[in-house]
Write a protein that holds these residues in place. Structure first.
Motif, PDB file in Angstrom:
ATOM      1  N   LEU A  87       0.828  -1.201   0.000  1.00  0.00           N
ATOM      2  CA  LEU A  87       0.000   0.000   0.000  1.00  0.00           C
ATOM      3  C   LEU A  87       0.865   1.255   0.000  1.00  0.00           C
ATOM      4  O   LEU A  87       0.539   2.245  -0.667  1.00  0.00           O
ATOM      5  CB  LEU A  87      -0.921   0.006   1.212  1.00  0.00           C
ATOM      6  N   SER A 100     -10.095   2.245  -1.398  1.00  0.00           N
ATOM      7  CA  SER A 100      -9.121   1.307  -0.834  1.00  0.00           C
ATOM      8  C   SER A 100      -9.814   0.314   0.090  1.00  0.00           C
ATOM      9  O   SER A 100      -9.505  -0.886   0.078  1.00  0.00           O
ATOM     10  CB  SER A 100      -8.045   2.071  -0.064  1.00  0.00           C
ATOM     11  N   PHE A 104      -9.872  -3.718   0.165  1.00  0.00           N
ATOM     12  CA  PHE A 104      -9.557  -4.541   1.337  1.00  0.00           C
ATOM     13  C   PHE A 104     -10.622  -5.633   1.523  1.00  0.00           C
ATOM     14  O   PHE A 104     -10.296  -6.783   1.847  1.00  0.00           O
ATOM     15  CB  PHE A 104      -9.494  -3.692   2.604  1.00  0.00           C
ATOM     16  N   HIS A 270      -6.471  -3.387   6.550  1.00  0.00           N
ATOM     17  CA  HIS A 270      -6.257  -3.951   5.211  1.00  0.00           C
ATOM     18  C   HIS A 270      -6.250  -5.480   5.207  1.00  0.00           C
ATOM     19  O   HIS A 270      -6.826  -6.086   4.322  1.00  0.00           O
ATOM     20  CB  HIS A 270      -4.969  -3.412   4.592  1.00  0.00           C
TER      21      HIS A 270
END
Length: 397
Positions: A87, A100, A104, A270
């Motif tokens: 990332l 994002s 994830f 994440h």
């Protein structure tokens, strides 16, 4: 030998408590700067990065406690440090951090499926190890250059951090990065006016982030994150358990870590996965002479991870007040070992070396097309060279 314990469980001993505390401290202190760096790079605000750090720490703590108690084996869980490094090398996608978070969620879902559906797990395992290692090395290179850059930009502070790491490493390598973190904290406390910190930000404040899904983020973030987490964390994590005599069924473990990744994602996390380095601390003989009692070390470690998660807001606020290059330097030092192992794995096989080098160069270049990061293009380019090499070897002369 299957070390599953089925008799009446014992409580933690001095050995298991010490091993669990050490594993949690090393796991958190060695890489939380990488996590914050990675989340910030893909669009997280300070508050969102703190929320993500908290969600990850609590998720891996609870997951480790659950699996260790259920299996009576030292199943250590960690956040995906290579994933965070990925990332950090990725530009924020269109749509910001919400996009994002969508990636994830997809990555976590893929991990669940990989554990439940064996063909997907086999497909990940079928990716040539040199290419997977080369992609990881390309991802890590940028952050691993940060300690050198820190010495150039902040000579006194940069050298203090690097020399602390080097000297402690000669005595106890596992404590080298935590020692560098403590020196960095001292530098920040001495040079930054912490009175301007928002005191409200020091308390844990989970932030629910509504995900946004885009094809570019699925290809550029979710897919590489899934591959890196599986190839660099989950599979080595199983290997560490096997070396220490434990033989759990990998599929259910992968799926449970995927579920906890899904639970942490809406709050900014994440990925969580099986641990490797800290797993060795909990599964090895130093944790307890009796292999059947070592699972308590992983349970203690999980409990401390939950506690550390409640300090995520303070850690993030403190770090945000520091010069970014110093935090990047600590993150880079934490990843040097992983970079060395990845480079060695990438070039170990002569017949795969050219494809691996192509993968490494393209990934490290930061190349981006259509909003898709270099990690995907590196794996694609290396895979094409790998396929061409195999085709030429199979073609009659």
């Amino acid at each position: 030998m299957d070390q599953r314990q089925v008799s009446t469980p014992h409580g933690p001993s001095i050995e298991t408590f010490s091993a669990g505390l050490l594993a949690a401290f090393v796991g958190f202190a060695s890489s939380f700067a990488v996590i914050i760096q990675g989340l910030t790079a893909v669009g997280a605000s300070q508050a969102e990065a703190a929320s993500g750090l908290m969600a990850l720490s609590i998720a891996m703590g609870l997951c480790g406690i659950l699996l260790s108690w259920q299996k009576r084996q030292p199943i250590s869980i960690a956040w995906s440090t290579p994933g965070a490094a990925l990332l950090a090398a990725t530009a924020a996608p269109a749509g910001g951090f919400a996009t994002s978070v969508g990636a994830f969620l997809v990555s976590g879902l893929l991990i669940v499926i990989a554990g439940l559906w064996k063909p997907l797990g086999r497909a990940v395992a079928a990716i040539p190890a040199p290419l997977a290692n080369a992609m990881l090395a390309g991802v890590l290179l940028g952050l691993c250059l940060a300690p050198v850059k820190a010495v150039g930009q902040e000579p006194v502070y940069g050298l203090a951090i690097v020399l602390t790491w080097a000297l402690v490493a000669k005595w106890k390598r596992l404590l080298a990065v935590p020692a560098a973190v403590l020196v960095t904290v001292g530098i920040i406390a001495a040079t930054v006016d912490v009175s301007h910190l928002d005191m409200n930000a020091l308390w844990p404040q989970p932030i629910l982030i509504m995900p946004h899904f885009s094809l570019a983020a699925m290809i550029g973030i979710a897919l590489p994150l899934f591959i890196v987490t599986m190839a660099s964390q989950n599979i080595p994590g199983i290997a560490v358990l096997n070396v220490n005599g434990y033989r759990p069924d990998p599929g259910p473990l992968f799926s449970v870590t995927g579920i906890f990744s899904l639970l942490s994602a809406p709050f900014g996390g994440h990925a969580v996965n099986l641990a490797a380095i800290t797993a060795a601390l909990c599964a090895g003989p130093d944790a307890h002479p009796d292999p059947a009692r070592r699972y308590w070390a992983a349970i203690v470690s999980g409990a401390f991870y939950v506690l550390f998660g409640l300090l995520a807001g303070a850690a993030t606020a403190f770090i945000s007040a520091a010069p970014p290059i110093l935090i990047q330097a600590v993150a880079g030092l934490a990843l040097l070992g992983a970079l060395g192992a990845a480079l060695l794995g990438a070039v170990a096989e002569a017949k795969e070396r050219e494809a691996a080098i192509i993968t490494f160069i393209v990934t490290a270049s930061g190349l981006s097309f259509f909003g898709i990061s270099g990690a995907f293009w590196g794996l694609l380019a290396g895979g094409a060279v790998h396929a061409l090499t195999r085709w030429r070897q199979g073609k009659p002369s």
